[in-house]
Design an enzyme around this catalytic site. Structure first.
Site, PDB file in Angstrom:
ATOM      1  N   LYS A 139       0.828  -1.210   0.000  1.00  0.00           N
ATOM      2  CA  LYS A 139       0.000   0.000   0.000  1.00  0.00           C
ATOM      3  C   LYS A 139       0.864   1.262   0.000  1.00  0.00           C
ATOM      4  O   LYS A 139       0.440   2.299  -0.506  1.00  0.00           O
ATOM      5  CB  LYS A 139      -0.966   0.001   1.189  1.00  0.00           C
ATOM      6  CG  LYS A 139      -2.092  -1.014   1.015  1.00  0.00           C
ATOM      7  CD  LYS A 139      -3.289  -0.702   1.885  1.00  0.00           C
ATOM      8  CE  LYS A 139      -4.432  -1.658   1.617  1.00  0.00           C
ATOM      9  NZ  LYS A 139      -5.568  -1.486   2.523  1.00  0.00           N
TER      10      LYS A 139
ATOM     11  N   LYS B 273      -6.853 -13.868 -10.162  1.00  0.00           N
ATOM     12  CA  LYS B 273      -8.017 -13.894  -9.299  1.00  0.00           C
ATOM     13  C   LYS B 273      -8.988 -12.767  -9.675  1.00  0.00           C
ATOM     14  O   LYS B 273      -8.544 -11.669 -10.029  1.00  0.00           O
ATOM     15  CB  LYS B 273      -7.488 -13.688  -7.878  1.00  0.00           C
ATOM     16  CG  LYS B 273      -8.495 -13.659  -6.781  1.00  0.00           C
ATOM     17  CD  LYS B 273      -7.790 -13.490  -5.443  1.00  0.00           C
ATOM     18  CE  LYS B 273      -7.702 -12.025  -5.045  1.00  0.00           C
ATOM     19  NZ  LYS B 273      -8.463 -11.595  -3.907  1.00  0.00           N
TER      20      LYS B 273
ATOM     21  N   LYS C 175     -12.009  -6.965  -6.787  1.00  0.00           N
ATOM     22  CA  LYS C 175     -12.913  -5.820  -6.890  1.00  0.00           C
ATOM     23  C   LYS C 175     -12.211  -4.583  -7.418  1.00  0.00           C
ATOM     24  O   LYS C 175     -12.849  -3.666  -7.903  1.00  0.00           O
ATOM     25  CB  LYS C 175     -13.642  -5.555  -5.567  1.00  0.00           C
ATOM     26  CG  LYS C 175     -12.789  -5.311  -4.344  1.00  0.00           C
ATOM     27  CD  LYS C 175     -13.697  -4.912  -3.185  1.00  0.00           C
ATOM     28  CE  LYS C 175     -13.385  -5.561  -1.857  1.00  0.00           C
ATOM     29  NZ  LYS C 175     -12.086  -5.298  -1.281  1.00  0.00           N
TER      30      LYS C 175
END
Ligand code: ATP
Ligand code: LTN
Length: 334
Positions: A116, A198, A201
């Site tokens: 992040k 995968k 979202k």
């Protein structure tokens, strides 16, 4: 949720982004199944969400949407405590104490922090680094036995165990040391555009993921465009990842095995097969979406669920926090 000697389960999800059918198959479905067997606390982790920039009105909207979606998917507020993390102040309070037992170097080594920090290089704030300590506070407040998470969160549960042991060794037995429950039973759903990856979202390609909020036409269109192979035999195998993924999705939403799905579509062409998968998923999502919409229209009812969830959570959390404050030597009045 009557108090009992059942094992305690704790999990949370951030109200950031729309859930996909992958999240449904891998996470929400498991939460629903677990509420029957365990005493479950499920939180919407808004304190965690603000470690990256959020638009305040969006954050509030997504928090409610996620709560409604969970209830629509079958989370039963009678059986578990469903609440918003920031509504129970004990999370932030315990995190402060646990900070004093956590080393900067450990936090710098966390994979998610490193990822992040790269992704949000202009906003490497203290909260981002402290994220795992807040997560430890979440879990330890409820004396959780099990923490169902995806593999990406396993490291955070491990540091939670270290922090719990450290506290217990320094101040005496206080926290139950939780175990991560890495859920494998839920099928892993792959991207419709690149079945080697995968479904996620945050995928930039909107055709790669099917969102629980997608309308019927969108769902069917996305499945029609799904990447497959040049054969024309509906069969699951390692060299046919696209078709295998569609069979997996079909089996999850139809409630059958992949073998049964293969049998059902033997001799059927890819076009018809894709339409059938799209129809099945759209049929399964329709009642969930309708229920979510109904719940969102009745803010009083949804608010009631969340406030009684927070009340139950607060009662459990307060017990642990009082114990902690007492053990570390905070003055509590005579
Ligand atoms: P992001 O794109 O923001 O990384 P994500 O869609 O990958 O999000 P997470 O928020 O990381 O999802 O995961 C939430 C939960 O959903 C985890 O328990 C994870 O294991 C599960 N999950 C996510 N994607 C899938 C998938 N494609 N198949 C099965 N389970 C999944
Ligand atoms: N970091 C988790 C969400 C989360 C969580 C928790 C999960 C916050 N607190 C406590 C399990 C237990 C995520 O992003 N999936």
């Amino acid at each position: 949720m009557e108090s009992s000697n059942r094992k305690i389960v704790y999990s949370a999800a951030q109200p950031s982004g729309n859930l996909t059918i992958g999240n449904y198959a891998g996470a929400v479905g498991n939460w629903v199944r677990m509420q029957k067997e365990y005493d479950c606390f499920y939180a919407i982790a808004d304190l965690h969400a603000i470690t990256v920039r959020q638009e305040p009105s969006e954050l509030r909207r997504r928090t409610l949407e996620l709560a409604a979606l969970y209830v629509a998917c079958g989370i039963d507020p009678e059986h578990c405590a469903l609440y918003v993390q920031s509504n129970v102040s004990a999370h932030a309070e315990l995190a402060w104490v646990l900070n004093t037992l956590t080393y900067v170097g450990e936090m710098e080594r966390m994979t998610q922090f490193k990822d992040k920090s790269q992704k949000h290089a202009d906003n490497i704030n203290m909260g981002l680094m402290d994220y795992p300590v807040l997560m430890a506070a979440d879990i330890l407040l409820y004396q959780a036995d099990y923490v169902p998470v995806g593999v990406d969160q396993k490291q955070h549960v491990e540091i939670t165990r270290d922090i719990a042991n450290r506290f217990n060794n320094r101040y005496g037995e206080t926290f139950r040391v939780p175990e991560p429950l890495i859920l494998k039973s839920g099928a892993k759903i792959m991207s419709l555009q690149d079945p080697a990856r995968k479904m996620s979202k945050s995928d930039e390609n909107p055709n790669a993921s099917v969102y629980l909020s997608d309308d019927r036409d969108t769902v069917i269109r996305k499945f029609k465009r799904a990447v497959t192979d040049s054969e024309s035999c509906v069969r699951a195998s390692a060299d046919k990842p696209g078709i295998t993924n569609l069979l997996t999705i079909y089996s999850v939403f139809k409630g059958c095995s992949v073998a049964e799905a293969e049998k059902e579509f033997s001799g059927v062409g890819y076009g018809d097969f894709k339409s059938a998968v799209g129809e099945t998923v759209a049929d399964a999502l329709a009642p969930v979406q309708a229920e979510q919409k109904r719940l969102l229209a009745d803010k009083g009812y949804l608010g009631g669920i969340l406030s009684s969830g927070a009340e139950r959570a607060f009662k459990a959390a307060r017990k642990t926090l009082s114990k902690v404050y007492c053990k570390v030597g905070f003055y509590r009045g005579e």
